[in-house]
Write a protein that holds these residues in place. Structure first.
Motif, PDB file in Angstrom:
ATOM      1  N   GLN A  12       0.811  -1.222   0.000  1.00 58.05           N
ATOM      2  CA  GLN A  12       0.000   0.000   0.000  1.00 58.05           C
ATOM      3  C   GLN A  12       0.846   1.275   0.000  1.00 58.05           C
ATOM      4  N   LYS A  13       2.181   1.116   0.042  1.00 59.79           N
ATOM      5  CA  LYS A  13       3.026   2.319   0.114  1.00 59.79           C
ATOM      6  C   LYS A  13       3.075   3.058  -1.234  1.00 59.79           C
ATOM      7  N   LYS A  14       2.719   2.316  -2.291  1.00 56.30           N
ATOM      8  CA  LYS A  14       2.607   2.938  -3.606  1.00 56.30           C
ATOM      9  C   LYS A  14       1.297   2.480  -4.236  1.00 56.30           C
ATOM     10  N   GLY A  15       0.710   3.331  -5.062  1.00 61.15           N
ATOM     11  CA  GLY A  15      -0.523   2.917  -5.745  1.00 61.15           C
ATOM     12  C   GLY A  15      -0.734   3.726  -7.005  1.00 61.15           C
ATOM     13  N   ARG A  16      -1.432   3.136  -7.938  1.00 56.39           N
ATOM     14  CA  ARG A  16      -1.725   3.845  -9.199  1.00 56.39           C
ATOM     15  C   ARG A  16      -3.006   3.295  -9.790  1.00 56.39           C
ATOM     16  N   LEU A  17      -3.825   4.128 -10.351  1.00 55.10           N
ATOM     17  CA  LEU A  17      -4.952   3.728 -11.183  1.00 55.10           C
ATOM     18  C   LEU A  17      -4.933   4.575 -12.457  1.00 55.10           C
ATOM     19  N   ASP A  18      -5.240   3.926 -13.570  1.00 52.94           N
ATOM     20  CA  ASP A  18      -5.364   4.629 -14.850  1.00 52.94           C
ATOM     21  C   ASP A  18      -6.836   4.837 -15.179  1.00 52.94           C
ATOM     22  N   GLU A  19      -7.120   5.862 -15.960  1.00 50.82           N
ATOM     23  CA  GLU A  19      -8.507   6.168 -16.390  1.00 50.82           C
ATOM     24  C   GLU A  19      -9.403   6.201 -15.155  1.00 50.82           C
ATOM     25  N   VAL A  20      -9.197   7.189 -14.322  1.00 50.23           N
ATOM     26  CA  VAL A  20      -9.764   7.198 -12.972  1.00 50.23           C
ATOM     27  C   VAL A  20     -10.407   8.549 -12.633  1.00 50.23           C
ATOM     28  N   LEU A  21     -11.448   8.473 -11.803  1.00 52.25           N
ATOM     29  CA  LEU A  21     -12.004   9.676 -11.184  1.00 52.25           C
ATOM     30  C   LEU A  21     -11.349   9.803  -9.818  1.00 52.25           C
ATOM     31  N   ALA A  22     -10.431  10.754  -9.712  1.00 48.43           N
ATOM     32  CA  ALA A  22      -9.731  10.976  -8.430  1.00 48.43           C
ATOM     33  C   ALA A  22     -10.613  11.880  -7.570  1.00 48.43           C
ATOM     34  N   VAL A  23     -10.860  11.449  -6.326  1.00 52.43           N
ATOM     35  CA  VAL A  23     -11.728  12.219  -5.434  1.00 52.43           C
ATOM     36  C   VAL A  23     -10.943  12.569  -4.166  1.00 52.43           C
ATOM     37  N   PHE A  24     -10.542  13.831  -4.081  1.00 53.70           N
ATOM     38  CA  PHE A  24      -9.814  14.322  -2.913  1.00 53.70           C
ATOM     39  C   PHE A  24     -10.847  14.765  -1.879  1.00 53.70           C
ATOM     40  N   ILE A  25     -10.750  14.226  -0.670  1.00 55.31           N
ATOM     41  CA  ILE A  25     -11.821  14.418   0.317  1.00 55.31           C
ATOM     42  C   ILE A  25     -11.290  14.961   1.642  1.00 55.31           C
ATOM     43  N   SER A  26     -11.897  16.066   2.090  1.00 52.83           N
ATOM     44  CA  SER A  26     -11.709  16.549   3.454  1.00 52.83           C
ATOM     45  C   SER A  26     -12.991  16.285   4.235  1.00 52.83           C
ATOM     46  N   VAL A  27     -12.910  15.408   5.228  1.00 47.54           N
ATOM     47  CA  VAL A  27     -14.064  15.150   6.093  1.00 47.54           C
ATOM     48  C   VAL A  27     -14.075  16.258   7.146  1.00 47.54           C
ATOM     49  N   GLU A  28     -15.258  16.849   7.378  1.00 47.04           N
ATOM     50  CA  GLU A  28     -15.351  18.045   8.229  1.00 47.04           C
ATOM     51  C   GLU A  28     -16.054  17.775   9.554  1.00 47.04           C
TER      52      GLU A  28
END
Ligand SMILES: NCC(=O)N[C@H]1[C@@H](O)[C@H](n2cnc3c(N)ncnc32)O[C@@H]1CO
Length: 147
Positions: free
Chosen positions: A30-46
């Motif tokens: 899990q120290k490295k990861g990659r996905l191609d053709e992806v919807l990246a969702v950056f999330i801040s939980v509040e």
């Protein structure tokens, strides 16, 4: 919860240092990861999400699914990102929310990766640049107002 959604050719990350005293335990893999053709969702939980985490998970999954269908993305990268809000939820609540979002998206049939929680990470992102490639969404429990 604040989300930044980037439709990308790829997102890859590499864990660097701990950003919390007790980050999420991770395997070597899990120290490295990659996905191609992806919807990246950056999330801040509040903090506001702490009043009903399960509801905010449902609302977030609905929003992510809606955008993924519009941009025809079959993969989603859930990325913990503490930089979209100045009123962050406690780490233990935030991690549970992100884990549940990952789980529900998988149930919906998406291929999902989640970047490790509580670390500084290097990442590379290739935004596709079409009109729907950069979106933001805010979800809060019912009865709470968006600040
Ligand atoms: N870019 C690097 C980073 O953000 N690292 C963050 C997240 O991985 C995670 N984190 C802690 N609190 C939260 C929260 N409320 N929402 C999302 N992530 C969180 O803990 C790190 C330090 O804040």
């Amino acid at each position: 919860m604040r989300m930044l959604l980037i439709h990308s050719d790829y997102l890859e990350y590499e864990v660097k240092d701990k950003a919390l005293k007790n980050p999420e335990p991770i395997s070597e893999e899990q120290k490295k990861g990659r996905l191609d053709e992806v919807l990246a969702v950056f999330i801040s939980v509040e903090k506001v999400d702490e009043s009903n985490p399960d509801e905010v998970v449902e609302k977030a999954v609905k929003e992510i699914k809606d955008v993924a269908e519009q941009v025809k993305a079959e993969r989603v990268f859930v990325y913990p990102f503490a930089h979209l809000s100045s009123e962050l939820a406690k780490p233990d609540v935030a991690l549970k929310v992100l884990q549940k979002i990952e789980e529900k998206l998988k149930e919906e049939g998406f291929e999902v990766k989640r970047a490790p929680f509580g670390y500084y990470k290097a990442f590379k992102l290739s935004c596709k640049g079409h009109p729907l490639a950069e979106l933001s969404r805010t979800v809060v429990p019912s009865g709470e107002e968006v600040s």
